[in-house]
Structure formats: structure tokens, C-alpha cells
Design a protein around this motif. Sequence first.
Motif, PDB file in Angstrom:
ATOM      1  N   MET A  21       0.441  -0.703  -0.103  1.00 48.24           N
ATOM      2  CA  MET A  21       0.283   0.267   0.001  1.00 48.24           C
ATOM      3  C   MET A  21       0.322   1.310  -0.060  1.00 48.24           C
ATOM      4  SD  MET A  21      -3.328   0.935   2.491  1.00 48.24           S
ATOM      5  CE  MET A  21      -3.616   2.088   2.898  1.00 48.24           C
ATOM      6  N   TRP A  22       0.540   2.013  -0.376  1.00 48.24           N
ATOM      7  CA  TRP A  22       0.726   3.468  -0.823  1.00 48.24           C
ATOM      8  C   TRP A  22       0.300   4.388  -0.563  1.00 48.24           C
ATOM      9  CZ3 TRP A  22       0.002   6.802  -4.947  1.00 48.24           C
ATOM     10  CH2 TRP A  22      -0.162   5.923  -5.433  1.00 48.24           C
ATOM     11  N   LYS A  23       0.743   5.847   0.097  1.00 45.94           N
ATOM     12  CA  LYS A  23       0.060   7.098   0.220  1.00 45.94           C
ATOM     13  C   LYS A  23       0.837   7.854  -0.285  1.00 45.94           C
ATOM     14  CE  LYS A  23       1.216   8.557   4.699  1.00 45.94           C
ATOM     15  NZ  LYS A  23       0.989   9.254   5.893  1.00 45.94           N
ATOM     16  N   TYR A  24       0.307   9.553  -0.719  1.00 44.63           N
ATOM     17  CA  TYR A  24       0.730  10.726  -0.767  1.00 44.63           C
ATOM     18  C   TYR A  24       1.525  11.675  -0.132  1.00 44.63           C
ATOM     19  CZ  TYR A  24      -2.070   9.616  -5.484  1.00 44.63           C
ATOM     20  OH  TYR A  24      -1.960   8.773  -6.416  1.00 44.63           O
ATOM     21  N   LYS A  25       2.520  11.587  -0.344  1.00 46.68           N
ATOM     22  CA  LYS A  25       3.179  12.742   0.776  1.00 46.68           C
ATOM     23  C   LYS A  25       2.787  14.110   0.894  1.00 46.68           C
ATOM     24  CE  LYS A  25       7.477  10.772   1.624  1.00 46.68           C
ATOM     25  NZ  LYS A  25       8.932  10.722   0.842  1.00 46.68           N
ATOM     26  N   ILE A  26       2.583  14.840  -0.876  1.00 47.74           N
ATOM     27  CA  ILE A  26       2.704  16.571  -0.509  1.00 47.74           C
ATOM     28  C   ILE A  26       0.759  15.951  -0.967  1.00 47.74           C
ATOM     29  CG2 ILE A  26       4.804  16.653  -0.983  1.00 47.74           C
ATOM     30  CD1 ILE A  26       4.187  16.881  -4.084  1.00 47.74           C
ATOM     31  N   ASP A  27       0.490  16.393  -1.121  1.00 55.62           N
ATOM     32  CA  ASP A  27      -1.188  17.812  -2.185  1.00 55.62           C
ATOM     33  C   ASP A  27      -0.370  17.469  -3.203  1.00 55.62           C
ATOM     34  OD1 ASP A  27      -3.336  18.747  -3.380  1.00 55.62           O
ATOM     35  OD2 ASP A  27      -4.087  19.696  -1.379  1.00 55.62           O
ATOM     36  N   GLN A  59      -9.179  12.720 -10.049  1.00 52.39           N
ATOM     37  CA  GLN A  59     -10.211  12.099  -9.268  1.00 52.39           C
ATOM     38  C   GLN A  59      -9.620  11.235  -8.250  1.00 52.39           C
ATOM     39  OE1 GLN A  59     -12.708  13.750  -8.692  1.00 52.39           O
ATOM     40  NE2 GLN A  59     -13.141  12.505  -7.451  1.00 52.39           N
ATOM     41  N   HIS A  60      -8.623  10.384  -9.070  1.00 54.36           N
ATOM     42  CA  HIS A  60      -8.002   8.775  -7.985  1.00 54.36           C
ATOM     43  C   HIS A  60      -7.075  10.297  -7.201  1.00 54.36           C
ATOM     44  CE1 HIS A  60      -8.787   5.228 -10.483  1.00 54.36           C
ATOM     45  NE2 HIS A  60      -9.573   6.030 -11.850  1.00 54.36           N
ATOM     46  N   ILE A  61      -6.234  10.547  -7.432  1.00 53.07           N
ATOM     47  CA  ILE A  61      -5.451  11.529  -7.304  1.00 53.07           C
ATOM     48  C   ILE A  61      -6.178  12.593  -5.419  1.00 53.07           C
ATOM     49  CG2 ILE A  61      -3.708  13.968  -7.018  1.00 53.07           C
ATOM     50  CD1 ILE A  61      -2.660  13.232  -9.746  1.00 53.07           C
ATOM     51  N   ARG A  62      -7.390  12.614  -6.077  1.00 55.98           N
ATOM     52  CA  ARG A  62      -8.015  13.722  -4.840  1.00 55.98           C
ATOM     53  C   ARG A  62      -8.003  12.213  -3.782  1.00 55.98           C
ATOM     54  NH1 ARG A  62     -11.107  15.670  -9.363  1.00 55.98           N
ATOM     55  NH2 ARG A  62      -9.834  17.993 -10.325  1.00 55.98           N
ATOM     56  N   ASN A  63      -8.654  10.955  -4.432  1.00 54.69           N
ATOM     57  CA  ASN A  63      -9.338  10.080  -2.984  1.00 54.69           C
ATOM     58  C   ASN A  63      -8.335   9.205  -2.726  1.00 54.69           C
ATOM     59  OD1 ASN A  63     -12.230  10.863  -3.734  1.00 54.69           O
ATOM     60  ND2 ASN A  63     -12.062   9.456  -5.904  1.00 54.69           N
ATOM     61  N   GLY A  64      -6.523   9.989  -3.564  1.00 52.42           N
ATOM     62  CA  GLY A  64      -5.656   8.934  -2.552  1.00 52.42           C
ATOM     63  C   GLY A  64      -5.546   7.938  -3.199  1.00 52.42           C
ATOM     64  N   ILE A  93       5.522   9.635  -3.013  1.00 58.22           N
ATOM     65  CA  ILE A  93       5.155   8.880  -2.670  1.00 58.22           C
ATOM     66  C   ILE A  93       5.361   8.249  -1.181  1.00 58.22           C
ATOM     67  CG2 ILE A  93       3.109   7.749  -4.511  1.00 58.22           C
ATOM     68  CD1 ILE A  93       5.183   6.389  -5.047  1.00 58.22           C
ATOM     69  N   GLU A  94       4.637   7.292  -0.503  1.00 53.57           N
ATOM     70  CA  GLU A  94       5.788   7.296   0.664  1.00 53.57           C
ATOM     71  C   GLU A  94       4.715   5.338   0.473  1.00 53.57           C
ATOM     72  OE1 GLU A  94       6.286   7.305   5.324  1.00 53.57           O
ATOM     73  OE2 GLU A  94       4.202   8.470   4.047  1.00 53.57           O
ATOM     74  N   ILE A  95       5.643   4.370   0.382  1.00 51.69           N
ATOM     75  CA  ILE A  95       4.865   2.778   0.491  1.00 51.69           C
ATOM     76  C   ILE A  95       4.812   2.552   1.682  1.00 51.69           C
ATOM     77  CG2 ILE A  95       5.831   0.653   0.000  1.00 51.69           C
ATOM     78  CD1 ILE A  95       5.354   2.389  -2.279  1.00 51.69           C
ATOM     79  N   ILE A  96       3.733   1.720   2.392  1.00 45.67           N
ATOM     80  CA  ILE A  96       3.281   1.489   4.169  1.00 45.67           C
ATOM     81  C   ILE A  96       3.181   0.012   3.727  1.00 45.67           C
ATOM     82  CG2 ILE A  96       2.404   2.170   6.260  1.00 45.67           C
ATOM     83  CD1 ILE A  96       1.946   4.827   4.620  1.00 45.67           C
ATOM     84  N   PRO A  97       3.933  -0.670   4.309  1.00 42.94           N
ATOM     85  CA  PRO A  97       2.876  -2.412   3.724  1.00 42.94           C
ATOM     86  C   PRO A  97       2.384  -2.686   5.091  1.00 42.94           C
ATOM     87  CG  PRO A  97       5.564  -2.118   5.014  1.00 42.94           C
ATOM     88  CD  PRO A  97       4.947  -0.617   4.419  1.00 42.94           C
TER      89      PRO A  97
END
Length: 75
Positions: free
Chosen positions: A1-7, A34-39, A62-66
Motif C-alpha cells: 500500500m502507498w500514500k501521497y506525501k504531498i497534495d 479524481q484518483h489523486i483526490r481520493n488517494g 509517494i510513500e510505501i507503507i506495507p
Amino acid sequence: MWKYKIDILKELSARGYTSTKLRKDKIISEGTMQHIRNGNGITTDTLNTICLILRCQPSDIIEIIPTDEEKIKYF
């Protein structure tokens, strides 16, 4: 799983790439925005485009979070 570090969209807008300009110039589609807005995930091509505009590397965005499951499986 990963998440965005910045807007991402805020950073693009600060460089003059508003949502309207991104769509109008066919840089990033509305669906991708829309994908970016929703993460949600984006393609590597889109990530490449964003990195070029923002003059950064993917790891700046992006940041990878296992997940626990991934930790068990891969660690």
C-alpha cells in the motif's frame, strides 16, 4: 500500500497547472485527478509527468507503507 506525501494538485496549481489547464491541455485526465483526490493509485506514466512538472522524484510524492499482511508475506 502507498500514500501521497504531498497534495499533488495543490503543488501543480502552485506551478501554474490548475485542474482546468491539466484537463484542457490533456496533461492529466479528470478521472486521474479524481484518483489523486481520493488517494487512489495512478499510472507510472502519470507519476512521471507529475515528477517532471514538479521537478522531483517519485519518492518525494509517494510513500510505501506495507500492510501487516505484506509484512508477513515479504519480510
